[in-house]
Enzyme design. Structure first.
Site, PDB file in Angstrom:
ATOM      1  CE1 TYR A   1      15.802  56.631  80.596  1.00 19.47           C
ATOM      2  CE2 TYR A   1      15.599  59.060  80.010  1.00 19.47           C
ATOM      3  CZ  TYR A   1      14.963  57.963  80.321  1.00 19.47           C
ATOM      4  OH  TYR A   1      13.765  57.779  80.536  1.00 19.47           O
ATOM      5  CG  ASP A   2      24.023  61.478  80.686  1.00 24.60           C
ATOM      6  OD1 ASP A   2      23.575  61.561  79.541  1.00 24.60           O
ATOM      7  OD2 ASP A   2      24.413  62.722  81.127  1.00 24.60           O
TER       8      ASP A   2
ATOM      9  CG  PHE B   1      21.043  65.007  83.663  1.00 21.39           C
ATOM     10  CD1 PHE B   1      21.986  65.718  82.936  1.00 21.39           C
ATOM     11  CD2 PHE B   1      19.769  64.872  82.969  1.00 21.39           C
ATOM     12  CE1 PHE B   1      21.622  66.420  81.717  1.00 21.39           C
ATOM     13  CE2 PHE B   1      19.265  65.447  82.244  1.00 21.39           C
ATOM     14  CZ  PHE B   1      20.317  66.393  81.303  1.00 21.39           C
TER      15      PHE B   1
ATOM     16  CE  LYS C   1      25.447  65.521  78.687  1.00 20.78           C
ATOM     17  NZ  LYS C   1      24.253  64.841  79.841  1.00 20.78           N
TER      18      LYS C   1
ATOM     19  CB  THR D   1      14.208  73.847  81.965  1.00 22.11           C
ATOM     20  OG1 THR D   1      14.311  72.592  82.165  1.00 22.11           O
ATOM     21  CG2 THR D   1      15.626  74.416  82.561  1.00 22.11           C
TER      22      THR D   1
ATOM     23  CG  ASP E   1      10.882  68.644  74.271  1.00 20.50           C
ATOM     24  OD1 ASP E   1      10.482  68.672  75.457  1.00 20.50           O
ATOM     25  OD2 ASP E   1      10.654  67.753  73.555  1.00 20.50           O
TER      26      ASP E   1
ATOM     27  CG  ASN F   1      16.340  68.455  83.897  1.00 25.83           C
ATOM     28  OD1 ASN F   1      17.336  68.643  84.481  1.00 25.83           O
ATOM     29  ND2 ASN F   1      15.668  67.474  82.949  1.00 25.83           N
TER      30      ASN F   1
HETATM   31  P1  ITT Z   1      11.744  70.719  81.186  1.00 23.98           P
HETATM   32  O1  ITT Z   1      10.662  70.378  80.339  1.00 23.98           O
HETATM   33  O2  ITT Z   1      11.485  71.643  82.324  1.00 23.98           O
HETATM   34  O3  ITT Z   1      12.757  71.440  80.415  1.00 23.98           O
HETATM   35  P2  ITT Z   1      12.094  67.946  81.507  1.00 23.98           P
HETATM   36  O4  ITT Z   1      13.108  66.983  82.147  1.00 23.98           O
HETATM   37  O5  ITT Z   1      10.622  67.428  81.433  1.00 23.98           O
HETATM   38  O6  ITT Z   1      12.255  69.550  81.903  1.00 23.98           O
HETATM   39  P3  ITT Z   1      12.183  67.221  78.769  1.00 23.98           P
HETATM   40  O7  ITT Z   1      10.706  67.088  78.375  1.00 23.98           O
HETATM   41  O8  ITT Z   1      13.153  67.736  77.547  1.00 23.98           O
HETATM   42  O9  ITT Z   1      12.550  67.824  79.880  1.00 23.98           O
HETATM   43  O10 ITT Z   1      12.827  65.563  78.914  1.00 23.98           O
HETATM   44  C1  ITT Z   1      14.342  65.476  78.857  1.00 23.98           C
HETATM   45  C2  ITT Z   1      14.425  64.070  79.282  1.00 23.98           C
HETATM   46  O11 ITT Z   1      15.231  63.374  78.271  1.00 23.98           O
HETATM   47  C3  ITT Z   1      15.164  64.333  80.571  1.00 23.98           C
HETATM   48  O12 ITT Z   1      14.281  64.306  81.736  1.00 23.98           O
HETATM   49  C4  ITT Z   1      16.014  62.837  80.772  1.00 23.98           C
HETATM   50  O13 ITT Z   1      15.377  61.843  81.012  1.00 23.98           O
HETATM   51  C5  ITT Z   1      16.362  62.800  79.113  1.00 23.98           C
HETATM   52  N1  ITT Z   1      17.550  63.758  78.828  1.00 23.98           N
HETATM   53  C6  ITT Z   1      17.645  64.786  77.965  1.00 23.98           C
HETATM   54  N2  ITT Z   1      19.026  65.046  77.856  1.00 23.98           N
HETATM   55  C7  ITT Z   1      19.640  64.343  78.500  1.00 23.98           C
HETATM   56  C8  ITT Z   1      21.103  64.145  79.013  1.00 23.98           C
HETATM   57  O14 ITT Z   1      22.039  65.275  78.501  1.00 23.98           O
HETATM   58  N3  ITT Z   1      21.499  63.191  79.655  1.00 23.98           N
HETATM   59  C9  ITT Z   1      20.467  62.258  80.185  1.00 23.98           C
HETATM   60  N4  ITT Z   1      19.352  62.354  80.051  1.00 23.98           N
HETATM   61  C10 ITT Z   1      18.744  63.459  79.225  1.00 23.98           C
END
Ligand code: ITT
Length: 202
Positions: free
Chosen positions: A157-158, A155, A178, A9, A71, A11
Site C-alpha cells: 500500500y506504499d 511495496f 523508509k 515470512t 505481522d 513475503n
Molecule cells: P507473512 O505472513 O508470510 O509474513 P504476509 O504478506 O501475509 O506475509 P501479513 O499477514 O503481516 O504478511 O500482511 C501484511 C500486509 O500488510 C502486506 O501484505 C501488505 O499488504 C501490508 N503491509 C505491511 N507492511 C507494509 C509496508 O511496509 N508497505 C506496504 N504494505 C505493507
C-alpha cells in the site's frame, strides 16, 4: 560467534527490508524459502502482536531454531475492520494492488480529505525454542491516504500512504528513508537491541 535466525515470512518484500534493517546483529538471517519450509500458518487473531507471536512459535517449533515473524498492516480510520490485520487479505490475497487502491479510493471519495487518516503497524515476534521465550516489539507510522497512487519504491500500500512531514507517499521515499521512519524500521530497531544480546539463547 554468529548464530542463525529464521525470518519466518513468505513475503519477499519483508525479507528485503528486514535484511537491511537487521544487518548489524550477531545472527545470520535465513528465510523459509532458503530452507524449503512450507507450512500453512493461520493468522487467527485480531491483534498484530498475537498473530506475530503465533507465526514465530509455529515456525520455531518446525525449524528448531530461533524464529522471527512480522505481522503488519495498514489501518485506515474511515474503514475500520476492513484492513488492519486483514491487509494482506483485503479484496483477496492475490488481488493486484492497483485494484485495491481503486476500491479504497471509491470508499474514501465521500470522506473529507483531512479525515483520510491512517497508520501502518508492525509487530515483530522472536521465539527462542531453547528457552520457550517470546520477545515482542512494535512500531507504527502515521499518515494519510491519497486517492491517486504515487511513487515506485516500497511495496503493498506504499503508493497511497502519504506522509505530510515528507510531502510524499512512502513509495516516493527511498528504501533508506523508509527504513528510518517506517513501522517496520521502528520495530526492527527495537528488536535489534534484543538480538544484540546472545544471552537470550539461554
Ligand atoms: P507473512 O505472513 O508470510 O509474513 P504476509 O504478506 O501475509 O506475509 P501479513 O499477514 O503481516 O504478511 O500482511 C501484511 C500486509 O500488510 C502486506 O501484505 C501488505 O499488504 C501490508 N503491509 C505491511 N507492511 C507494509 C509496508 O511496509 N508497505 C506496504 N504494505 C505493507
Amino acid at each position: 560467534m554468529t548464530y542463525t535466525l529464521l525470518f519466518a515470512t513468505s513475503n519477499a518484500d519483508k525479507v528485503r527490508e528486514m535484511r537491511g534493517l537487521l544487518s548489524a546483529i550477531p545472527f545470520t538471517i535465513i528465510t523459509l524459502a532458503e530452507i524449503g519450509l512450507e507450512i500453512d500458518v493461520e493468522e487467527p487473531y485480531t491483534t498484530f502482536a498475537e498473530n506475530a507471536a503465533h507465526k514465530a512459535s509455529v515456525y520455531a517449533a518446525a525449524a528448531h531454531i530461533p524464529a522471527l515473524a512480522d505481522d503488519s498492516g495498514l489501518i485506515i480510520d474511515a474503514m475500520p475492520d476492513e484492513l488492519g490485520v486483514y491487509s494482506a487479505r483485503f479484496c483477496g490475497y492475490s488481488t493486484p494492488y492497483p485494484a485495491r487502491f481503486q476500491k479504497i479510493a471509491e470508499k474514501l471519495a465521500a470522506i473529507p480529505e483531512e479525515k483520510r487518516t491512517a497508520r501502518y503497524w508492525c509487530a515483530l515476534a522472536l521465539h527462542i525454542p531453547q528457552t520457550g521465550k517470546v520477545y515482542l516489539t512494535e512500531g507504527s507510522i502515521e499518515g494519510m491516504i491519497v486517492l491517486e497512487p504515487r511513487g515506485v519504491y516500497g511495496f503493498g500500500y506504499d503508493p497511497i500512504f502519504y506522509i505530510p512531514e515528507f510531502h510524499a507517499t512512502l513509495a516516493e521515499l527511498t528504501p533508506e528513508i523508509k527504513a528510518q521512519i517506517s513501522h517496520r524500521g521502528v520495530a526492527a530497531f527495537k528488536m535489534a537491541e534484543i538480538l544484540r544480546n546472545p544471552e537470550i539463547l539461554g
